[in-house]
Design an enzyme around this catalytic site. Structure first.
Site, PDB file in Angstrom:
ATOM      1  N   GLY A  12       0.776  -1.235   0.000  1.00  0.00           N
ATOM      2  CA  GLY A  12       0.000   0.000   0.000  1.00  0.00           C
ATOM      3  C   GLY A  12       0.807   1.285   0.000  1.00  0.00           C
ATOM      4  O   GLY A  12       0.306   2.340   0.397  1.00  0.00           O
ATOM      5  N   ASN A  14       1.622   2.987  -2.579  1.00  0.00           N
ATOM      6  CA  ASN A  14       0.931   3.913  -3.491  1.00  0.00           C
ATOM      7  C   ASN A  14      -0.335   4.475  -2.849  1.00  0.00           C
ATOM      8  O   ASN A  14      -0.602   5.676  -2.945  1.00  0.00           O
ATOM      9  CB  ASN A  14       0.591   3.209  -4.804  1.00  0.00           C
ATOM     10  CG  ASN A  14       1.782   3.117  -5.727  1.00  0.00           C
ATOM     11  OD1 ASN A  14       2.172   4.102  -6.344  1.00  0.00           O
ATOM     12  ND2 ASN A  14       2.388   1.939  -5.802  1.00  0.00           N
ATOM     13  N   HIS A 103       0.382   0.051 -13.483  1.00  0.00           N
ATOM     14  CA  HIS A 103       1.098  -1.185 -13.788  1.00  0.00           C
ATOM     15  C   HIS A 103       2.597  -0.883 -13.805  1.00  0.00           C
ATOM     16  O   HIS A 103       3.018   0.104 -14.411  1.00  0.00           O
ATOM     17  CB  HIS A 103       0.644  -1.741 -15.141  1.00  0.00           C
ATOM     18  CG  HIS A 103       1.244  -3.075 -15.430  1.00  0.00           C
ATOM     19  ND1 HIS A 103       0.776  -4.236 -14.853  1.00  0.00           N
ATOM     20  CD2 HIS A 103       2.307  -3.425 -16.190  1.00  0.00           C
ATOM     21  CE1 HIS A 103       1.521  -5.246 -15.265  1.00  0.00           C
ATOM     22  NE2 HIS A 103       2.460  -4.788 -16.077  1.00  0.00           N
ATOM     23  N   GLU A 173       6.427   5.675  -9.473  1.00  0.00           N
ATOM     24  CA  GLU A 173       5.031   5.602  -9.016  1.00  0.00           C
ATOM     25  C   GLU A 173       4.722   6.697  -8.011  1.00  0.00           C
ATOM     26  O   GLU A 173       3.703   7.383  -8.113  1.00  0.00           O
ATOM     27  CB  GLU A 173       4.761   4.226  -8.395  1.00  0.00           C
ATOM     28  CG  GLU A 173       4.786   3.111  -9.416  1.00  0.00           C
ATOM     29  CD  GLU A 173       4.539   1.740  -8.814  1.00  0.00           C
ATOM     30  OE1 GLU A 173       4.139   0.857  -9.576  1.00  0.00           O
ATOM     31  OE2 GLU A 173       4.745   1.552  -7.609  1.00  0.00           O
TER      32      GLU A 173
HETATM   33  C1  GRF Z   1       3.126  -1.353  -7.549  1.00  0.00           C
HETATM   34  O1  GRF Z   1       4.361  -1.631  -8.130  1.00  0.00           O
HETATM   35  C2  GRF Z   1       2.067  -1.224  -8.603  1.00  0.00           C
HETATM   36  O2  GRF Z   1       2.541  -0.720  -9.801  1.00  0.00           O
HETATM   37  C3  GRF Z   1       1.622  -2.633  -8.801  1.00  0.00           C
HETATM   38  O3  GRF Z   1       1.699  -3.209  -7.515  1.00  0.00           O
HETATM   39  C4  GRF Z   1       2.648  -2.529  -6.727  1.00  0.00           C
HETATM   40  C5  GRF Z   1       1.966  -2.119  -5.457  1.00  0.00           C
HETATM   41  O4  GRF Z   1       2.828  -1.607  -4.491  1.00  0.00           O
HETATM   42  N1  GRF Z   1       0.357  -2.685  -9.473  1.00  0.00           N
HETATM   43  P1  GRF Z   1       2.224  -0.940  -3.186  1.00  0.00           P
HETATM   44  O5  GRF Z   1       1.284  -1.945  -2.543  1.00  0.00           O
HETATM   45  O6  GRF Z   1       1.524   0.310  -3.583  1.00  0.00           O
HETATM   46  O7  GRF Z   1       3.396  -0.671  -2.292  1.00  0.00           O
END
Ligand code: GRF
Length: 187
Positions: A12, A14, A103, A173
């Site tokens: 989590g 992001n 992604h 990200e």
């Molecule tokens: C990220 O690399 C995103 O691109 C992918 O899954 C990962 C999630 O990371 N879809 P987090 O849970 O946000 O740390």
């Protein structure tokens, strides 16, 4: 008020970055962080920021009208941030161009079923790619095939390992995802 529901299955980072970013936006609210895993670290992060959480099963997402109703009540937009389940068609139909996924590769390369997390970065390394990146896209009925909204690239060297690639992706990200979401919701 524009309401965003985040769906996440894992750490989590992001989801947390998005939450922090919009905490200073008076017209945007992260109304819920939903997870299909009851031990996902994203739930801890959500609680730390005072965001409501709910855990649901794949079956509940696919079959329960309550799940759809929760989204209809709580979401103008749905953000998938490391969400590993396929979003059922009836939800996609209820939120046309309102579901956004990130992604960790340059789609259409390294997308599709099984291409998530370290699997992506290992495949990128194996193919000796000289660059990789992130793709932010709308979600349609097929994995990783919705219209692309934004991509950002990062260069790779022969020294890179799947782990260093993951770190580079992570930085991209954190840098771009919240801004791109902001652009989409204000369109
Ligand atoms: C990220 O690399 C995103 O691109 C992918 O899954 C990962 C999630 O990371 N879809 P987090 O849970 O946000 O740390």
């Amino acid at each position: 008020m524009i309401k965003i529901v985040i769906l996440a299955s894992g750490s989590g980072s992001n989801a947390e970055r998005i939450t922090q970013y919009f905490s200073s936006h008076k017209n945007v609210e992260i109304s819920y962080i939903l997870s299909n895993k009851n031990d996902a670290f994203v739930l801890e992060r959500a609680k730390k920021h005072g965001i409501k959480t709910k855990v649901f099963s794949n079956k509940e997402m696919k079959e329960q009208i309550e799940f759809l109703n929760l989204l209809k009540t709580e979401a103008d937009f749905i953000v998938l941030a490391g969400f590993l389940l396929k979003v059922p068609e009836h939800i996609i139909k209820a939120f046309p161009n309102k579901i956004i996924n990130i992604h960790p590769a340059l789609l259409p390369n390294y997308g599709g079923k099984g291409m998530y997390g370290m699997h992506v970065h290992r495949a990128v390394k194996k193919n000796n790619e000289t660059e990789t990146g992130i793709t932010i896209h709308y979600v349609n009925e097929n994995y990783d095939e919705g219209a692309i909204i934004f991509q950002a690239k990062t260069a790779l060297t022969t020294e890179d390992t799947p782990e260093t690639i993951a770190n580079k992706i992570h930085e991209l990200e954190q840098q771009h995802f919240p801004n791109v979401i902001e652009q989409v919701i204000n369109k």
